[in-house]
Design a protein around this motif. Structure first.
Motif, mmCIF file in Angstrom:
data_model
loop_
_atom_site.group_PDB
_atom_site.id
_atom_site.type_symbol
_atom_site.label_atom_id
_atom_site.label_comp_id
_atom_site.label_asym_id
_atom_site.label_seq_id
_atom_site.Cartn_x
_atom_site.Cartn_y
_atom_site.Cartn_z
ATOM 1 N N ALA A 125 5.379 5.222 -11.255
ATOM 2 C CA ALA A 125 6.245 6.182 -11.326
ATOM 3 C C ALA A 125 5.603 7.741 -10.992
ATOM 4 O O ALA A 125 4.708 7.930 -11.720
ATOM 5 C CB ALA A 125 7.207 6.352 -12.408
ATOM 6 N N LYS A 148 0.551 1.973 -0.419
ATOM 7 C CA LYS A 148 2.074 2.251 -0.843
ATOM 8 C C LYS A 148 2.322 1.388 -1.831
ATOM 9 O O LYS A 148 3.181 1.931 -2.759
ATOM 10 C CB LYS A 148 2.618 1.789 0.349
ATOM 11 N N ARG A 149 1.793 0.115 -2.156
ATOM 12 C CA ARG A 149 2.308 -0.478 -3.085
ATOM 13 C C ARG A 149 1.999 -0.401 -4.452
ATOM 14 O O ARG A 149 2.814 0.017 -5.463
ATOM 15 C CB ARG A 149 1.821 -2.270 -2.814
ATOM 16 N N TRP A 150 0.715 0.306 -4.688
ATOM 17 C CA TRP A 150 0.261 1.007 -6.002
ATOM 18 C C TRP A 150 1.164 2.286 -5.916
ATOM 19 O O TRP A 150 1.571 2.396 -7.147
ATOM 20 C CB TRP A 150 -0.991 1.531 -5.721
ATOM 21 N N GLY A 151 1.329 3.085 -5.107
ATOM 22 C CA GLY A 151 2.234 4.431 -5.331
ATOM 23 C C GLY A 151 3.448 3.952 -5.655
ATOM 24 O O GLY A 151 4.312 4.785 -6.540
ATOM 25 N N ASP A 152 4.138 2.860 -5.235
ATOM 26 C CA ASP A 152 5.542 2.540 -5.597
ATOM 27 C C ASP A 152 5.528 1.976 -7.009
ATOM 28 O O ASP A 152 6.550 2.227 -7.528
ATOM 29 C CB ASP A 152 6.155 1.646 -4.525
ATOM 30 N N ALA A 153 4.617 1.284 -7.291
ATOM 31 C CA ALA A 153 4.441 0.548 -8.437
ATOM 32 C C ALA A 153 4.256 1.695 -9.833
ATOM 33 O O ALA A 153 4.834 1.272 -11.005
ATOM 34 C CB ALA A 153 3.350 -0.416 -8.635
ATOM 35 N N GLU A 192 1.132 10.039 -6.493
ATOM 36 C CA GLU A 192 0.881 10.500 -5.296
ATOM 37 C C GLU A 192 -0.246 9.745 -4.593
ATOM 38 O O GLU A 192 -1.005 9.178 -5.028
ATOM 39 C CB GLU A 192 0.300 11.999 -5.340
ATOM 40 N N VAL A 193 -0.168 9.564 -3.245
ATOM 41 C CA VAL A 193 -0.881 8.920 -2.418
ATOM 42 C C VAL A 193 -1.424 9.418 -1.323
ATOM 43 O O VAL A 193 -0.785 10.416 -0.433
ATOM 44 C CB VAL A 193 0.071 7.500 -1.799
ATOM 45 N N GLY A 227 4.192 -0.506 -13.907
ATOM 46 C CA GLY A 227 5.271 0.300 -14.491
ATOM 47 C C GLY A 227 5.173 1.038 -15.732
ATOM 48 O O GLY A 227 6.209 1.909 -16.042
ATOM 49 N N GLU A 242 0.915 -5.922 -11.054
ATOM 50 C CA GLU A 242 1.909 -4.977 -10.154
ATOM 51 C C GLU A 242 3.007 -4.669 -11.169
ATOM 52 O O GLU A 242 3.541 -3.459 -11.197
ATOM 53 C CB GLU A 242 2.154 -5.679 -8.957
#
Length: 258
Positions: A221, A214-219, A224-225, A191, A187
């Motif tokens: 930069a 969401k965690r993949w999308g947030d991790a 798109e999810v 980045g 995770e």
């Protein structure tokens, strides 16, 4: 769409690959269930792209070299596999999504876009929840799909030696994924990814929880999810038309921006 079977040889490891279409290269990395054949998803992408779908060493009837004993090792294998391909659009499903993210970190200059389909590897799975813990092939397949009619379609296409193939696939995937089937550093290291990334997930996924989308999308930069309603762990199978359209539109956008 016509496709052809290829034999590949990388570091002494022989494998098979399905390939079809022309255009920019799209490399698809399959999940723990193995490569199931030329999918409708590939067929639709092959109208615009050169689609390559290799089978990993240790899956199907392929031997696994002893030096490939983790997802990180398999990612290094694919750096050699990809060395002569030039720029590629990378797609990975489940275990293949975990693998694709690692590969993109190893060769960022070669990855033009990254599409991750319900990727594994971010969170340890609960004890007894792995595919090998379920007693029958039918029960394992039912976990993959929201629309259970797909299970019967898979059974209808099973080769005669499916039990031996599936046993080998499960053994290899358990080895590559480790005890918890995850990478505790993943995770944070996501980045490092700088390529355009699309994350696709099924809302009814019973293999890798949609909560992780969401965690993949947030991790990553700028990722798109997209979450498909009424869909399980394999959107590129259950929602082949929609998944292929989203993938193609995403690739076209990233290509136009480069």
């Amino acid at each position: 769409m016509l496709y052809v079977h290829h034999k590949t040889m990388v570091h002494g490891a022989e494998s098979r690959m399905l390939r079809g279409g022309t255009g920019d290269k799209v490399l698809f990395l399959h999940g723990a269930g193995g490569m199931t054949g030329w999918l409708d998803y590939f067929d639709k992408l092959a109208h615009s792209y050169d689609v390559l779908a290799p089978e990993h060493p240790g899956f199907g009837k392929n031997e696994r070299p002893e030096w490939i004993a983790s997802v990180a090792d398999l990612a290094r294998y694919y750096t050699t596999f990809c060395a002569s391909l030039g720029g590629i659009h990378l797609v990975g499903s489940s275990l293949g999504g975990w693998l694709a993210s690692r590969l993109a970190m190893l060769m960022p200059e070669a990855i033009r876009s990254l599409t991750l389909i319900a990727p594994a590897g971010m969170r340890a799975r609960a004890a007894g929840s792995g595919p090998g813990a379920l007693p029958s092939r039918a029960e394992r397949l039912r976990r993959y799909y929201f629309d259970q009619s797909f299970v019967e379609r898979v059974f209808a296409q099973d080769p005669h030696d499916i039990q031996k193939i599936e046993s080998g696939n499960l053994k290899t995937s358990e080895l590559l994924g480790g005890p918890g089937f995850y990478d505790p550093t993943l995770e944070l290291e996501l980045g490092k990814l700088s390529c355009p990334t699309l994350v696709l997930w099924g809302e009814e996924d019973r293999v890798v929880s949609v909560e992780l989308a969401k965690r993949w999308g947030d991790a990553i930069a700028g990722a798109e999810v997209h979450v498909f309603p009424r869909c399980g762990h394999l959107p590129h199978v259950e929602m082949a038309d929609a998944a292929a359209s989203l993938t193609e539109a995403f690739i076209e956008r990233t290509t136009s921006m480069s």
